[in-house]
Structure formats: structure tokens, C-alpha cells
Design an enzyme around this catalytic site. Structure first.
Site, PDB file in Angstrom:
ATOM      1  N   ASP A  28       0.776  -1.261   0.208  1.00  0.00           N
ATOM      2  CA  ASP A  28      -0.142   0.135  -0.118  1.00  0.00           C
ATOM      3  C   ASP A  28       0.943   1.167   0.003  1.00  0.00           C
ATOM      4  OD1 ASP A  28      -1.523   2.102   0.579  1.00  0.00           O
ATOM      5  OD2 ASP A  28      -2.702   1.272   2.184  1.00  0.00           O
ATOM      6  N   TYR A  82      -6.628  14.869  -8.947  1.00  0.00           N
ATOM      7  CA  TYR A  82      -5.752  14.432  -9.621  1.00  0.00           C
ATOM      8  C   TYR A  82      -4.703  15.398 -10.419  1.00  0.00           C
ATOM      9  CZ  TYR A  82      -4.106  10.850 -13.139  1.00  0.00           C
ATOM     10  OH  TYR A  82      -3.270   9.941 -13.939  1.00  0.00           O
ATOM     11  N   SER A 126       1.711  12.480 -15.171  1.00  0.00           N
ATOM     12  CA  SER A 126       0.401  12.749 -16.480  1.00  0.00           C
ATOM     13  C   SER A 126       0.384  13.968 -16.908  1.00  0.00           C
ATOM     14  CB  SER A 126      -0.841  12.606 -15.671  1.00  0.00           C
ATOM     15  OG  SER A 126      -1.990  12.867 -16.395  1.00  0.00           O
ATOM     16  N   LYS A 155      -0.701  15.143  -9.622  1.00  0.00           N
ATOM     17  CA  LYS A 155       0.281  14.735 -10.837  1.00  0.00           C
ATOM     18  C   LYS A 155       1.298  15.893 -11.066  1.00  0.00           C
ATOM     19  CE  LYS A 155      -0.923  10.538 -11.645  1.00  0.00           C
ATOM     20  NZ  LYS A 155       0.070   9.324 -11.427  1.00  0.00           N
TER      21      LYS A 155
END
Length: 271
Positions: A60, A152, A140, A156
Site C-alpha cells: 500500500d 488528480y 500525467s 500529478k
């Protein structure tokens, strides 16, 4: 196998059980590396590791203690890793900012940003002490351009900046740190969104200069290059692998992208 570019190297891949991570594991193994598949899905990691004659480890990435334990276990079982691909990540639905709840924000940041940091530090500090290593983070294009991904995209973007910071931190210790920023890639996660009608393939393909989506293997090729001696003088970069989405996006202001000249197939080759 002895003449392959990564022969004899030991590579650890987080998020290695599926998608881009699995493609990286397969290609690293094909290029001669011995691969440690690290993933929260231990069963899938074990299946892939068995296929590649590698080893699987439960991880994890959001927990630093598990990253430290995984780094120690990989070294004890396989030897000191030469390569880390920090690929573990989760996607986020495009939502209005006010519709994005705290739980979702924390989930994305915990895995995509903090998880990448945890893995890079746990493995990287050991590489720095040994005086060698290559770390590739998976960022990304969402970390480069504004998108309706309010957790997100910032996560990133943070991965890209932490890559630059760590490249400088460990450069004199012989550790190179680079990022790869995938464009719209046909991973199982994105394919599921397409199958549910949440994403339009024609738009995903039509907004790129090459007129296609990216494959996990496209990303794996870039990762293997950055991990190899051929990239020995490259550190601190962010390499977009996006089929030209970044360069083509602004052209929509002027209408459709230019079509192909001459006899060109759908795959982009001449006939």
C-alpha cells in the site's frame, strides 16, 4: 538475454499488477531485468510475477512503513534494486470542484502524490547510499495542463516537481530521477470509463497530433529507455508520452487538425 539492455538489473515496480505498471514489468523482464511486482492486489501481483519468473510483494504505497518494508524485502530476496518505477496510482472522475468531496480528494492525493513520494524515498535513499540507481515516476499530462480533475491534476503536478527535487537531491549520489507523463492511455481503468460511456474515444483520439491514444507499451518503452545506460546523462526531466496531445490541443481554436497527406493508413504508415 545477457545482451539485452537491462540484463542483470533488479527493477521494482509499484502498481505493477495491471495497466501501465504491468506493461512496464513485462518489458523490463523482456529487456533482461529481474522484476519485483509490488501492488496492493497481492494475488494479481503474484500471478504476474509467476509469469515473469519474478517476485511479488504486497504494498500500500500510501503507507511509508510498508514502502520501507518492501524496499528491505526486495533487497533481501532479490538484491539491491537498480530501478524503481513508481507507477501506483488511482484515477478520478471529472467533477465540478464543489461536487468533489474530501474523501475523494484525500484518496487521490494519498496514492498519487504521497504514495509516489513514499516509494521514491524508501527505495531512493538506499540507492543514494549505494551510489547508483534510476527512479522513474509516472506523472500525467494532467499535471501539465488544466483539466476538470481537481485532485488528480494537482497531485500529478506535484509528482513532476518532486521528481525535479529528488533528481537534484541525489544526483551527486549517482541516482537519476525522471518522470514520464502519459497521455490518454488505454489502461483497464480508462477502458472501463469508455465502456460505461463516460469517455468518448473519438475525442480522446481526435485531439492528439497522431490521431490515436497511447498504449501501456508506449509508456513502458519510455520507462525502459530512462532506466537504461542510454539515458545515463538524463535526470530531472518530465517526458510526455501523449501521441502529441499537448502540442495539438491549442489548434482546435482554429478548427480541425490537419489531415494526412498522401497515402497514409489509419496506423500512420504509408501504403
Amino acid at each position: 538475454m545477457s545482451n539485452t539492455p537491462l540484463s542483470g538489473r533488479i527493477a521494482a515496480v509499484t502498481g505493477g499488477a495491471s495497466g501501465i505498471g504491468a506493461a512496464c514489468c513485462r518489458m523490463l523482464a523482456e529487456r533482461g531485468a529481474r522484476v519485483a511486482v509490488l501492488d496492493i492486489d497481492e494475488a494479481r501481483a503474484a500471478a504476474l510475477a509467476d509469469e515473469l519468473k519474478g517476485s511479488a510483494f504486497a504494498l500500500d504505497v500510501g503507507r511509508m512503513d510498508m514502502n520501507e518494508a518492501a524496499a528491505a524485502e526486495v533487497e533481501a530476496m532479490l538484491g539491491a534494486p537498480d530501478i524503481l518505477v513508481a507507477c501506483a496510482g488511482v484515477l478520478q472522475r471529472p467533477l465540478r470542484a464543489e461536487a468533489l468531496d474530501e474523501v475523494e480528494v484525500e484518496r487521490v492525493i494519498r496514492v498519487d502524490q504521497i504514495g509516489t513520494w513514499n516509494s521514491a524515498v524508501a527505495f531512493g535513499r538506499r540507492m543514494a547510499m549505494r551510489g547508483r540507481g534510476s527512479i522513474i515516476t509516472i506523472a500525467s499530462i494532467a499535471g501539465i495542463r488544466s483539466m476538470p480533475l481537481h485532485a488528480y491534476s494537482p497531485a500529478k503536478a506535484a509528482v513532476i516537481e518532486m521528481t525535479r527535487c529528488l533528481a537534484t537531491e541525489w544526483g551527486r549520489s549517482g541516482v537519476r530521477v525522471n518522470a514520464v507523463s502519459p497521455g490518454f492511455t488505454r489502461t483497464p481503468g480508462l477502458q472501463a470509463q469508455i465502456d460505461r460511456g463516460e469517455r468518448d474515444v473519438s475525442r480522446l483520439e481526435g485531439t492528439s497530433a497522431l490521431g490515436r491514444m497511447v498504449t501501456p507499451e508506449d509508456i513502458a518503452e519510455a520507462v525502459c529507455f530512462l532506466a537504461s545506460d542510454a539515458a545515463g546523462a538524463i535526470t530531472g526531466i518530465n517526458l510526455p508520452v501523449d501521441a502529441g496531445w499537448l502540442v495539438a490541443g491549442s489548434w482546435s481554436t482554429y478548427g480541425e487538425l490537419p489531415g494526412p497527406r498522401g497515402n497514409v493508413t489509419a496506423e500512420g504508415g504509408g501504403v
